[in-house]
Design an enzyme around this catalytic site. Sequence first.
Site, short mmCIF file in Angstrom:
data_model
loop_
_atom_site.label_atom_id
_atom_site.label_comp_id
_atom_site.label_asym_id
_atom_site.label_seq_id
_atom_site.Cartn_x
_atom_site.Cartn_y
_atom_site.Cartn_z
N CYS A 189 4.43 -4.16 16.62
CA CYS A 189 3.88 -3.21 17.56
C CYS A 189 2.19 -3.68 17.78
CB CYS A 189 3.79 -1.93 16.92
SG CYS A 189 5.64 -1.29 16.67
N SER A 204 11.03 6.85 8.77
CA SER A 204 10.59 6.47 10.36
C SER A 204 11.14 5.10 10.62
CB SER A 204 9.15 6.64 10.31
OG SER A 204 8.71 6.56 11.73
N CYS A 254 -0.58 -1.57 15.77
CA CYS A 254 -0.45 -1.32 14.60
C CYS A 254 -1.26 -2.54 13.69
CB CYS A 254 0.91 -1.21 14.01
SG CYS A 254 1.25 -0.88 12.29
N GLU A 303 0.74 -1.23 0.02
CA GLU A 303 0.01 -0.03 0.07
C GLU A 303 0.83 1.30 0.14
OE1 GLU A 303 -1.94 -1.65 3.24
OE2 GLU A 303 -3.83 -1.29 2.62
N ASN A 322 -5.46 5.38 15.84
CA ASN A 322 -6.22 5.20 14.76
C ASN A 322 -6.74 3.38 14.88
OD1 ASN A 322 -6.12 7.41 13.39
ND2 ASN A 322 -4.17 6.88 12.76
N CYS A 341 2.89 8.73 1.14
CA CYS A 341 3.38 7.80 2.40
C CYS A 341 3.79 6.52 1.70
CB CYS A 341 2.40 7.45 3.46
SG CYS A 341 3.12 6.40 4.69
N GLY A 369 5.88 -1.95 6.83
CA GLY A 369 7.37 -2.15 6.98
C GLY A 369 8.28 -1.27 7.98
N GLU A 370 9.35 -1.80 8.20
CA GLU A 370 10.31 -1.02 9.04
C GLU A 370 11.50 -0.95 7.90
OE1 GLU A 370 11.18 0.44 12.00
OE2 GLU A 370 13.09 0.70 11.03
N CYS A 430 -2.45 6.24 9.66
CA CYS A 430 -1.26 5.68 10.52
C CYS A 430 -1.62 4.36 11.16
CB CYS A 430 -0.59 6.75 11.87
SG CYS A 430 -0.03 8.20 10.96
N CYS A 485 5.33 -6.12 8.16
CA CYS A 485 6.18 -5.72 8.98
C CYS A 485 6.50 -6.71 9.90
CB CYS A 485 5.66 -4.55 9.52
SG CYS A 485 7.05 -3.65 10.52
N SER A 500 9.75 6.31 16.30
CA SER A 500 8.60 6.04 16.91
C SER A 500 8.73 5.79 18.40
CB SER A 500 7.92 4.89 16.20
OG SER A 500 7.42 5.14 14.94
N LEU A 501 8.60 6.75 19.34
CA LEU A 501 8.80 6.30 20.78
C LEU A 501 7.61 5.68 21.33
CD1 LEU A 501 10.67 7.41 23.01
CD2 LEU A 501 9.26 9.45 23.14
N ASN A 502 6.55 6.24 21.27
CA ASN A 502 5.49 5.60 21.67
C ASN A 502 5.15 5.17 23.22
OD1 ASN A 502 4.62 5.54 19.01
ND2 ASN A 502 5.36 3.55 18.45
N1 SAH Z 1 8.24 0.73 11.15
C1 SAH Z 1 8.49 2.16 11.08
C2 SAH Z 1 7.62 2.96 9.97
C3 SAH Z 1 6.09 3.02 10.21
S1 SAH Z 1 5.65 4.49 10.63
C4 SAH Z 1 7.96 3.05 12.61
O1 SAH Z 1 7.73 2.22 13.24
O2 SAH Z 1 8.41 4.18 12.54
C5 SAH Z 1 4.03 4.22 11.72
C6 SAH Z 1 3.90 5.27 12.64
O3 SAH Z 1 2.52 4.84 12.80
C7 SAH Z 1 4.53 4.93 13.74
O4 SAH Z 1 5.17 6.11 14.23
C8 SAH Z 1 3.50 4.35 14.67
O5 SAH Z 1 3.72 4.65 15.85
C9 SAH Z 1 2.14 4.92 14.24
N2 SAH Z 1 1.07 3.95 14.43
C10 SAH Z 1 1.31 2.66 14.24
N3 SAH Z 1 0.02 2.07 14.80
C11 SAH Z 1 -0.84 3.19 14.74
C12 SAH Z 1 -2.09 3.41 15.18
N4 SAH Z 1 -3.04 2.40 15.08
N5 SAH Z 1 -2.79 4.30 15.45
C13 SAH Z 1 -1.88 5.69 15.19
N6 SAH Z 1 -0.71 5.74 14.92
C14 SAH Z 1 -0.03 4.32 14.69
#
Ligand code: SAH
Length: 345
Positions: A114, A193, A117, A90, A292, A103, A161-162, A334, A110, A216-218
């Site tokens: 996480c 990212s 995701c 996608e 999301n 994007c 993907g990463e 995202c 991936c 991505s800190l999270n």
């Molecule tokens: N693997 C890489 C590239 C993907 S970026 C990474 O982790 O950075 C995808 C971004 O979307 C990340 O910053 C992640 O934290 C965010 N993300 C993933 N799932 C999400 C969700 N359900 N709602 C909102 N943001 C999300």
Amino acid sequence: MSHPLVGMDLADLREALGSAQPGYRARQVYEALYRGQASEFVQISTLPASLRSELSAHHRVGLPEVAQLYQSADGTRRYLLRLDDGRTVETVLMPEGERDTICISSQVGCPVDCKFCMTALMGLERNLTAGEIVGQVLLVTRENHLRQDGGRLNIVMMGQGEPLLNLENVVKAARILLDPGGFALSPRRVTVSTAGIIPRMEELGREPVRPKLAISLNASTEESRQELMPITRKYHLKDLMAACKAYPLRPWEKLTFEYVLLRGVNDSEGDARRVAKLLANLNCKVNLIALNPGPGIPFETPDPERVAEFQSTVRRSVPCFVRKPRGLDIYAACGQLKRQLVMPE
Ligand code: SAH
């Protein structure tokens, strides 16, 4: 079957054209493919007709095919693209005011897993080639008549993907996208990212030509980060912060941190204060993303008031923005890229 030319750099093209062609022909093809966004060899008017027909006979440009296009009420478009081996991936176009952001994906699926995701639910199918990464950009720009030289176009590698687990192909694609003789985008307009693959961040930092970096800190603590992002059991928060501190930023550049807000899990005032403290001595900004939602994701979205309070706490130490969700109605936002079907209403 013939090899696609998209994804080839100048040296690859020289080899593909063979020694019977003068050296400058490869450069003409290179410029036509990327800067000129040629999708067929017959369009490359700088080449003699004989070479154009030879190219058509033995090679192909090699853009992915549109398997499905989903159109959001907010203008976002999600492309399901079919690759040479029949797999699909996608790519999302988000037009907004003064800019267009594409994007793109770096892998099919991936491996990072996480917990918030949807892409994680696919697992990893395979890495994308450099050609498949660049091809996503060329396909979407062609379909939407976008130009790279108008100062509107931005590319983010935040799709499936990463990227840093496919670093070689990502770097090759980025060189083509950023090369002034290639697609010619400014490095300020391309962002990659990562979930925080520390050794690969160091490698990327050593590349002379590279996109900007987002992390991505999270989560605000080691424990919660390891729960939400199991891959971080290998790459600890403390080491990540040290790698960020040491990252060789260019004079115009800041790191971006992304933080997905999960109601009651990582969105408290305490979390906000810890994030502010963690990032206080870094040259950075923060993008907050309220979760999301999607099928199979066991978390909820915080209220807008909580998001706003979290933002104002983080803002005391670093610039902090709230990312607006785009394409929620078509599973394009995202964390929603999982080849989700959308039923017509
Ligand atoms: N693997 C890489 C590239 C993907 S970026 C990474 O982790 O950075 C995808 C971004 O979307 C990340 O910053 C992640 O934290 C965010 N993300 C993933 N799932 C999400 C969700 N359900 N709602 C909102 N943001 C999300």
